[in-house]
Design a protein around this motif. Structure first.
Motif, PDB file in Angstrom:
ATOM      1  N   ARG A  54      -1.455  -4.333  -3.794  1.00  0.00           N
ATOM      2  CA  ARG A  54      -1.682  -5.404  -3.048  1.00  0.00           C
ATOM      3  C   ARG A  54      -2.232  -6.660  -3.709  1.00  0.00           C
ATOM      4  O   ARG A  54      -1.716  -7.811  -3.658  1.00  0.00           O
ATOM      5  CB  ARG A  54      -3.039  -5.105  -2.004  1.00  0.00           C
ATOM      6  CG  ARG A  54      -2.399  -3.976  -0.905  1.00  0.00           C
ATOM      7  CD  ARG A  54      -3.551  -3.683  -0.055  1.00  0.00           C
ATOM      8  NE  ARG A  54      -3.090  -2.838   0.878  1.00  0.00           N
ATOM      9  CZ  ARG A  54      -3.798  -2.437   1.990  1.00  0.00           C
ATOM     10  NH1 ARG A  54      -4.973  -2.581   1.936  1.00  0.00           N
ATOM     11  NH2 ARG A  54      -3.372  -1.650   3.107  1.00  0.00           N
ATOM     12  N   ASN A  55      -2.954  -6.511  -4.362  1.00  0.00           N
ATOM     13  CA  ASN A  55      -3.396  -7.689  -5.169  1.00  0.00           C
ATOM     14  C   ASN A  55      -2.343  -8.347  -6.195  1.00  0.00           C
ATOM     15  O   ASN A  55      -2.440  -9.494  -6.289  1.00  0.00           O
ATOM     16  CB  ASN A  55      -4.816  -7.479  -6.185  1.00  0.00           C
ATOM     17  CG  ASN A  55      -5.959  -7.296  -5.437  1.00  0.00           C
ATOM     18  OD1 ASN A  55      -6.124  -7.583  -4.280  1.00  0.00           O
ATOM     19  ND2 ASN A  55      -6.999  -6.545  -5.951  1.00  0.00           N
ATOM     20  N   LEU A 102      -6.766   4.798  -4.146  1.00  0.00           N
ATOM     21  CA  LEU A 102      -7.240   3.484  -3.412  1.00  0.00           C
ATOM     22  C   LEU A 102      -7.051   2.596  -4.420  1.00  0.00           C
ATOM     23  O   LEU A 102      -6.813   1.084  -4.122  1.00  0.00           O
ATOM     24  CB  LEU A 102      -8.767   3.780  -3.098  1.00  0.00           C
ATOM     25  CG  LEU A 102      -9.036   4.052  -1.604  1.00  0.00           C
ATOM     26  CD1 LEU A 102     -10.451   4.253  -1.244  1.00  0.00           C
ATOM     27  CD2 LEU A 102      -8.409   3.236  -0.594  1.00  0.00           C
ATOM     28  N   THR A 121      -3.497   1.331  -4.631  1.00  0.00           N
ATOM     29  CA  THR A 121      -3.320   0.621  -3.430  1.00  0.00           C
ATOM     30  C   THR A 121      -3.668  -0.966  -3.600  1.00  0.00           C
ATOM     31  O   THR A 121      -2.958  -1.985  -3.685  1.00  0.00           O
ATOM     32  CB  THR A 121      -3.820   1.252  -2.132  1.00  0.00           C
ATOM     33  OG1 THR A 121      -3.483   2.319  -2.208  1.00  0.00           O
ATOM     34  CG2 THR A 121      -3.469   0.437  -1.070  1.00  0.00           C
ATOM     35  N   ARG A 122      -4.953  -1.155  -4.248  1.00  0.00           N
ATOM     36  CA  ARG A 122      -5.539  -2.467  -4.099  1.00  0.00           C
ATOM     37  C   ARG A 122      -4.843  -2.980  -5.228  1.00  0.00           C
ATOM     38  O   ARG A 122      -4.616  -4.236  -5.154  1.00  0.00           O
ATOM     39  CB  ARG A 122      -7.135  -2.076  -4.641  1.00  0.00           C
ATOM     40  CG  ARG A 122      -7.812  -3.572  -4.881  1.00  0.00           C
ATOM     41  CD  ARG A 122      -9.264  -3.320  -5.127  1.00  0.00           C
ATOM     42  NE  ARG A 122     -10.001  -2.564  -3.915  1.00  0.00           N
ATOM     43  CZ  ARG A 122     -10.496  -1.363  -3.843  1.00  0.00           C
ATOM     44  NH1 ARG A 122     -10.504  -0.618  -5.170  1.00  0.00           N
ATOM     45  NH2 ARG A 122     -11.015  -0.944  -2.862  1.00  0.00           N
ATOM     46  N   ARG A 123      -4.498  -2.283  -6.577  1.00  0.00           N
ATOM     47  CA  ARG A 123      -3.788  -2.944  -7.681  1.00  0.00           C
ATOM     48  C   ARG A 123      -2.412  -3.695  -6.846  1.00  0.00           C
ATOM     49  O   ARG A 123      -1.959  -4.904  -7.242  1.00  0.00           O
ATOM     50  CB  ARG A 123      -3.547  -2.208  -8.743  1.00  0.00           C
ATOM     51  CG  ARG A 123      -2.830  -2.954  -9.770  1.00  0.00           C
ATOM     52  CD  ARG A 123      -2.689  -1.965 -10.984  1.00  0.00           C
ATOM     53  NE  ARG A 123      -1.803  -0.962 -10.598  1.00  0.00           N
ATOM     54  CZ  ARG A 123      -0.330  -1.204 -10.565  1.00  0.00           C
ATOM     55  NH1 ARG A 123       0.044  -2.172 -10.869  1.00  0.00           N
ATOM     56  NH2 ARG A 123       0.496   0.025 -10.103  1.00  0.00           N
ATOM     57  N   VAL A 159      -5.781   4.464   4.096  1.00  0.00           N
ATOM     58  CA  VAL A 159      -6.500   3.364   3.256  1.00  0.00           C
ATOM     59  C   VAL A 159      -7.937   3.162   4.009  1.00  0.00           C
ATOM     60  O   VAL A 159      -8.980   3.435   3.606  1.00  0.00           O
ATOM     61  CB  VAL A 159      -5.685   2.066   2.868  1.00  0.00           C
ATOM     62  CG1 VAL A 159      -6.854   1.273   2.379  1.00  0.00           C
ATOM     63  CG2 VAL A 159      -4.518   2.189   2.042  1.00  0.00           C
ATOM     64  N   ALA A 212       0.871  -1.244  -0.088  1.00  0.00           N
ATOM     65  CA  ALA A 212      -0.059  -0.053  -0.150  1.00  0.00           C
ATOM     66  C   ALA A 212       0.920   1.150   0.235  1.00  0.00           C
ATOM     67  O   ALA A 212       0.453   2.128  -0.710  1.00  0.00           O
ATOM     68  CB  ALA A 212      -0.923  -0.212   1.211  1.00  0.00           C
ATOM     69  N   VAL A 266     -11.484   4.392   2.912  1.00  0.00           N
ATOM     70  CA  VAL A 266     -12.626   3.478   2.468  1.00  0.00           C
ATOM     71  C   VAL A 266     -13.630   3.727   3.279  1.00  0.00           C
ATOM     72  O   VAL A 266     -14.825   3.794   2.636  1.00  0.00           O
ATOM     73  CB  VAL A 266     -11.978   1.835   2.832  1.00  0.00           C
ATOM     74  CG1 VAL A 266     -13.139   1.167   2.741  1.00  0.00           C
ATOM     75  CG2 VAL A 266     -10.966   1.424   1.818  1.00  0.00           C
TER      76      VAL A 266
END
Length: 156
Positions: A117-118, A110, A113-115, A45, A35, A49
């Motif tokens: 992490r995934n 966001l 960050t999600r990308r 984050v 992140a 969210v």
């Protein structure tokens, strides 16, 4: 070794906690590091969210929800606002009050960050056997239930 002890009685909550805790902590730490590659802390984050989920939420409500002092939360909110990730909006019911909304830049941060992490997690999962991935898939629901279920601390 926690995993060896767990083999004796996999249903024992104490043994299971001893086996899961280090793994969960290490995965969590690595996801937080990913992140940060997008420029967000774990708290950033979490707040973004929550603001996305509750447009118009106030600083006090965020502070109370995170069990944080209001001045400390105010400082975090000001930093997120200065970064352009959130903005203040007028409260339709009470013109003296303003709430918070996530901006387009906040949504992009966001998503980035999600990308990160995934991508990190998918790359690690790809190295596991199909059986290991199936075991993790089966554990996803119960792991979510750990944080969604009211435990003994809720009674305090």
């Amino acid at each position: 070794m926690p995993l060896a002890a767990l083999a004796k009685d996999p249903a024992d909550p104490d043994l299971l906690a001893e086996a899961l805790r280090p793994a969960i902590l290490r995965v969590s730490r690595r996801l937080r590091q990913e992140a940060s590659k997008a420029g967000l802390s774990a708290l950033d984050v979490l707040l973004l969210v929550e603001i996305k989920r509750q447009p118009g939420v106030g600083v006090c409500d965020l502070a109370d929800g995170e069990k944080m002092s209001r001045p400390a939360m105010s400082g975090h909110v000001k930093r997120l606002e200065a970064a352009g990730w959130i903005s203040r909006i007028s409260d339709a019911k009470d013109g003296r009050r303003s709430g918070l909304a996530i901006t387009e830049a906040g949504l992009k941060a966001l998503a980035e960050t999600r990308r990160h992490r995934n991508d990190w997690l998918a790359a690690r999962l790809a190295h596991l056997s199909p059986e290991q991935r199936e075991a993790l898939a089966a554990a996803a629901g119960p792991l979510l239930a750990l944080v969604e279920t009211q435990g003994p601390e809720a009674a305090r």
